[in-house]
Design a protein around this motif. Sequence first.
Motif, PDB file in Angstrom:
ATOM      1  N   LEU A   1       0.819  -1.210   0.000  1.00  0.00           N
ATOM      2  CA  LEU A   1       0.000   0.000   0.000  1.00  0.00           C
ATOM      3  C   LEU A   1       0.852   1.260   0.000  1.00  0.00           C
ATOM      4  O   LEU A   1       0.365   2.347  -0.287  1.00  0.00           O
ATOM      5  N   GLY A   2       2.133   1.098   0.375  1.00  0.00           N
ATOM      6  CA  GLY A   2       3.009   2.266   0.443  1.00  0.00           C
ATOM      7  C   GLY A   2       2.693   3.159   1.626  1.00  0.00           C
ATOM      8  O   GLY A   2       3.024   4.343   1.624  1.00  0.00           O
ATOM      9  N   VAL A   3       2.060   2.601   2.662  1.00  0.00           N
ATOM     10  CA  VAL A   3       1.702   3.436   3.806  1.00  0.00           C
ATOM     11  C   VAL A   3       2.739   3.373   4.921  1.00  0.00           C
ATOM     12  O   VAL A   3       2.731   4.194   5.825  1.00  0.00           O
ATOM     13  N   CYS A   4       3.629   2.380   4.862  1.00  0.00           N
ATOM     14  CA  CYS A   4       4.610   2.194   5.954  1.00  0.00           C
ATOM     15  C   CYS A   4       5.846   1.553   5.343  1.00  0.00           C
ATOM     16  O   CYS A   4       5.736   0.770   4.403  1.00  0.00           O
ATOM     17  N   ASP A   5       7.027   1.897   5.861  1.00  0.00           N
ATOM     18  CA  ASP A   5       8.227   1.287   5.279  1.00  0.00           C
ATOM     19  C   ASP A   5       8.548  -0.074   5.913  1.00  0.00           C
ATOM     20  O   ASP A   5       9.469  -0.759   5.482  1.00  0.00           O
ATOM     21  N   GLY A   6       7.794  -0.468   6.937  1.00  0.00           N
ATOM     22  CA  GLY A   6       7.902  -1.822   7.482  1.00  0.00           C
ATOM     23  C   GLY A   6       9.198  -2.138   8.197  1.00  0.00           C
ATOM     24  O   GLY A   6       9.475  -3.295   8.470  1.00  0.00           O
ATOM     25  N   ASN A   7       9.959  -1.112   8.522  1.00  0.00           N
ATOM     26  CA  ASN A   7      11.270  -1.362   9.117  1.00  0.00           C
ATOM     27  C   ASN A   7      11.172  -1.545  10.635  1.00  0.00           C
ATOM     28  O   ASN A   7      11.002  -0.594  11.384  1.00  0.00           O
ATOM     29  N   MET A   8      11.277  -2.795  11.081  1.00  0.00           N
ATOM     30  CA  MET A   8      11.141  -3.067  12.516  1.00  0.00           C
ATOM     31  C   MET A   8      12.342  -2.600  13.304  1.00  0.00           C
ATOM     32  O   MET A   8      12.213  -2.155  14.444  1.00  0.00           O
ATOM     33  N   ASP A   9      13.527  -2.714  12.701  1.00  0.00           N
ATOM     34  CA  ASP A   9      14.745  -2.334  13.426  1.00  0.00           C
ATOM     35  C   ASP A   9      14.746  -0.846  13.757  1.00  0.00           C
ATOM     36  O   ASP A   9      15.246  -0.422  14.793  1.00  0.00           O
ATOM     37  N   GLU A  10      14.177  -0.037  12.853  1.00  0.00           N
ATOM     38  CA  GLU A  10      14.147   1.402  13.099  1.00  0.00           C
ATOM     39  C   GLU A  10      12.874   1.832  13.811  1.00  0.00           C
ATOM     40  O   GLU A  10      12.640   3.022  14.032  1.00  0.00           O
ATOM     41  N   GLY A  11      12.020   0.847  14.100  1.00  0.00           N
ATOM     42  CA  GLY A  11      10.831   1.163  14.895  1.00  0.00           C
ATOM     43  C   GLY A  11       9.655   1.686  14.099  1.00  0.00           C
ATOM     44  O   GLY A  11       8.667   2.104  14.688  1.00  0.00           O
TER      45      GLY A  11
ATOM     46  N   LYS B   1       5.933  -6.803  25.344  1.00  0.00           N
ATOM     47  CA  LYS B   1       6.328  -5.568  24.666  1.00  0.00           C
ATOM     48  C   LYS B   1       7.802  -5.639  24.282  1.00  0.00           C
ATOM     49  O   LYS B   1       8.513  -6.550  24.688  1.00  0.00           O
ATOM     50  N   ASN B   2       8.227  -4.660  23.500  1.00  0.00           N
ATOM     51  CA  ASN B   2       9.635  -4.511  23.154  1.00  0.00           C
ATOM     52  C   ASN B   2      10.145  -5.601  22.210  1.00  0.00           C
ATOM     53  O   ASN B   2      11.303  -5.980  22.269  1.00  0.00           O
ATOM     54  N   ILE B   3       9.244  -6.110  21.370  1.00  0.00           N
ATOM     55  CA  ILE B   3       9.701  -7.076  20.369  1.00  0.00           C
ATOM     56  C   ILE B   3      10.098  -6.249  19.157  1.00  0.00           C
ATOM     57  O   ILE B   3       9.301  -6.015  18.271  1.00  0.00           O
ATOM     58  N   ASN B   4      11.351  -5.768  19.153  1.00  0.00           N
ATOM     59  CA  ASN B   4      11.659  -4.763  18.147  1.00  0.00           C
ATOM     60  C   ASN B   4      12.493  -5.277  16.977  1.00  0.00           C
ATOM     61  O   ASN B   4      13.223  -4.526  16.361  1.00  0.00           O
ATOM     62  N   SER B   5      12.363  -6.564  16.685  1.00  0.00           N
ATOM     63  CA  SER B   5      12.999  -7.070  15.481  1.00  0.00           C
ATOM     64  C   SER B   5      12.217  -8.292  15.006  1.00  0.00           C
ATOM     65  O   SER B   5      11.635  -9.017  15.820  1.00  0.00           O
ATOM     66  N   PHE B   6      12.201  -8.475  13.702  1.00  0.00           N
ATOM     67  CA  PHE B   6      11.467  -9.608  13.129  1.00  0.00           C
ATOM     68  C   PHE B   6      11.935 -10.933  13.718  1.00  0.00           C
ATOM     69  O   PHE B   6      11.161 -11.819  13.992  1.00  0.00           O
ATOM     70  N   ARG B   7      13.260 -11.016  13.949  1.00  0.00           N
ATOM     71  CA  ARG B   7      13.835 -12.265  14.434  1.00  0.00           C
ATOM     72  C   ARG B   7      13.268 -12.654  15.795  1.00  0.00           C
ATOM     73  O   ARG B   7      13.233 -13.825  16.157  1.00  0.00           O
ATOM     74  N   PHE B   8      12.863 -11.645  16.563  1.00  0.00           N
ATOM     75  CA  PHE B   8      12.512 -11.918  17.949  1.00  0.00           C
ATOM     76  C   PHE B   8      11.041 -12.256  18.162  1.00  0.00           C
ATOM     77  O   PHE B   8      10.670 -12.717  19.228  1.00  0.00           O
ATOM     78  N   VAL B   9      10.200 -11.971  17.154  1.00  0.00           N
ATOM     79  CA  VAL B   9       8.761 -12.170  17.352  1.00  0.00           C
ATOM     80  C   VAL B   9       8.494 -13.610  17.763  1.00  0.00           C
ATOM     81  O   VAL B   9       7.891 -13.869  18.817  1.00  0.00           O
TER      82      VAL B   9
END
Lengths: 487, 478
Positions: free
Chosen positions: B177-187, B212-220
């Motif tokens: 959709l181009g609404v979000c850049d999807g970058n988990m590392d940058e929050g 809370k604080n699952i701030n990377s794809f690897r960690f989900v």
Amino acid sequence: MSLLDQGIFEIAKKVRSGEVSAKTVATEALARAKNKNKELNAFITLTDDQALEQAEKVDRMVSQKRDPGLLAGVPVGIKDILLTKGVRTTAGSKILENFVPPYSSTVVEKLEAAGAITIGKTNLDEFAMGASNENSAFGPVKNPWDTSRVPGGSSGGSAAAVAARLVPGAIGTDTGGSIREPAAFCGLTGIKPTYGRVSRYGVVAFASSLDQVGPMTHSVQDAALMLQAISGKDPKDSTTAVQAVPDFSKALVKNVKGFKVGLPKEYFADGIEPEVRAAVDNAIAVLKSQGAEIVPLSLPLTSHGIAVYYLIAPCEASSNLARYDGVKYGHRSKDSKDLMDLYCRSRGEGFGAEPKRRIMLGTFALSSGYYDAYYKKACQVRRLLRDDFVKAFKQVDVIAAPVATGPAFKLGEKADDPLAMYLNDIFTLPPSLAGIPALSVNCGFTKSGLPIGFQLMAKHWDEEKIIQAAFTVEQNLGLAPRRPHGF
Amino acid sequence: MDFEAVIGLEVHAQLLTKSKIFCSCPTAFGHGDNENVCPVCTGLPGALPVLNKQVVDFAILTGLALNCKIQKHNIFARKNYFYPDLPKGYQISQYEEPICLGGKLTFLVDGNEMTVGVTRIHMEEDAGKNTHHGEFSLVNLNRSSVPLLEIVSEPDMRTPKQAGEYLRALRSVLLYLGVCDGNMDEGSLRCDANVSVRTRGAEKFGTKVELKNINSFRFVEKAIEYEIGRQIDLIEQGQKIVQETRLYDPDKNRTVGMRSKEEAHDYRYFPDPDLLPLRLSDEWIDGVRKQLPELPYEKMNRFATQFGLPRYDAQILTQSRDLAQYFETAVKRSNNPKGTSNWIMSELLRVLNDQKKEVADSPVNADQLGDLVRLIDQGQMSGKIAKGIFEDLAAGKFSNKTVEQIVKENGLVQVTDTKAIEAVIDKIIAANAGQVEQYRSGKDKLFGFFVGQVMKEMKGQGSPTVVNDLLKKKLKGE
């Protein structure tokens, strides 16, 4: 006769024509304010430098034959709750004692664009919470008509400054009567416009759904002129309406032919002091003699106004005042040991008793488990109250009523009894809750020489009608000119 | 006892608008501390919010993509709490009347279709950022009032893998959709997980814990995995699960209690009186609907049917809009979907991964890749030469040239001249008499050896089909 005894209209005319310089008027106003402020405490801050600079700008425009604006060279007081760029804005609170805003409110910008000269920032109840101006961190204001009495509140400094002829006009804000009640207590005309008529941008918020800025002047004509200068849609305030602003001066008609004037019985019940009742009846008689048809009516929810207001306003206030936390600006306690302590001490030291009372009331009423019973219920009753007015205005053009049950009371008389103070607002709260325009115009004096106010209300966006009715009363009442002794 | 987990995700997506949600400050990063601020987003007295229409458009678009019902009557509410990064002392959010309700998202988990319900989507503003420096802390309000969408799922997931795939699929939709850049590392994409366990088959949910604080794809998946284990252990020890918020610590791979329900905030939500109710017309919603692109799951199904691709291929090719576009462009040149898919999956993605590049910045463009596949198919190029050209392109050689130009300029034209090829074959046969003998006596496997020898002699430029045909004839002695 001093220049300042002449109204806004006259001063602006003389400045525009070059007959008097704006600097002369400003200098005189500043001198007079300095001289009389010791007695009245009407101003928290006087803005000498900015005022003279602004006056010179107006004079330059006059000499260059450019239009200096509707309020050219008119000295005004600004309630110290409207932000003024570079001039400290306290909201009457210790918590903002040293706050110098980096921007000006839209109303102040509009006044400056119209050529008005800000002489100073006027005293008020802390965060506009009060009806006597005794809740100011900068001390109470005295009523020029009797300095042992309150000027009313919360725009008490503005009212006293105009009544004592320190300035011919001042800006107030009205959340539940804070323009109309002090206007009544000080013998002035004060207009609370329709909610959405005047921008709230840059006005320290007390209760956002109720706050509205308006003029306080000697005459109805001056009030109309000042209202003209500050009205209109502001892209920075989503709650201002796109509604076109009419030429209010066209409403300065001396009769009310064809008007239907409603008298709601709930506003004329027991408890009104006889002298107030007589003066209000007299104003109604004037309207009748000038062509109005008097229509008795009922607004049965009137008595709920106080309960509704003292839920909604504190709820909004509890949230609006959260930003004064000692982190970014305003008072910060020196002794805090951690974050929670910083919050508690800064707010504990910075806020006076009345804001604290209302923050607690509002916080409680919004809490989970109480929200439905208090805040939500209050909003529902507010809606019904508004519907009552809308229905009434299908029958009548304006509604007439007293502003308060009595004239200005003694300093200290109600200060220790918050409930008695809250009850003082009984006649001014319902129009605020409904969002309709309402004004107070002087309709006489008590035997002891205290002014009495007459309240007029109209449907949303119908300021012209209350201006016309107020002008009719003012012009036909035949009151001898009076001024407060010693001012 | 046999346990099953119940998982729901709350995802915060930072929107790619130019300005903030309630003022005109830029949302761009990389500026100095407290530079992208104004009276509104720093909570100065008297400042008022004005809603950014683009945020509403993005919320509607996201809601439509997730099959939500778009609510025509919207209320912004204040969420009241004290924190130094929250300058007004409240966050403007949506509470009782959010913009989207009742949607769903379909995706594949190990090749099997799964649908997860979307409870609601609402618009809100972000807070600023605190940094701590021993004796003191600093607040940066550049991020204050940056627009967010909060997307809340139903508790429909049962395994960490499902939660991970849901999050990947959701991210993919947001990127489409181009609404979000999807970058988990940058929050710019943040994820909280609600996790509970119950005995398999039980109707009632167990007590939930918010991670809370699952701030990377690897960690989900790791965080949820750990939390499920922790809860099962407690239950098996006869202890009760406490309803609480726990923080995931990626270094130690464990979750730590933050606050329990008893000390939870009472946010005292109420409608923000500074913002009028937002009413959405049918025209507004339909106008946004027209901008809705083909979404990843639809595209995957189309790729599978239209191009006859395995679902596995289709899923990978449609993971981003750019990659899918790349494939479709390449296929137009190659006219060979599976061949193109193979090249993209085995060669292109490897190169992009090695070079840490996005598809949009690929050193090999879609036309070039498509042409390589086509030339191999047409017998005009051996796979080996094609691979060589591909590697050269990947290394930055020949940029912007068409494959045809490259072939011509580098003398890589395939030899189809039968006489020239026959001459080489004759030479090879003569030099390998022994192998020829073995082949003729039935050792068919040796055919590959001869092809290799011929190709080697021809530096790979012999047309494989012509070489094959002629070699077969010659070896048979024809």
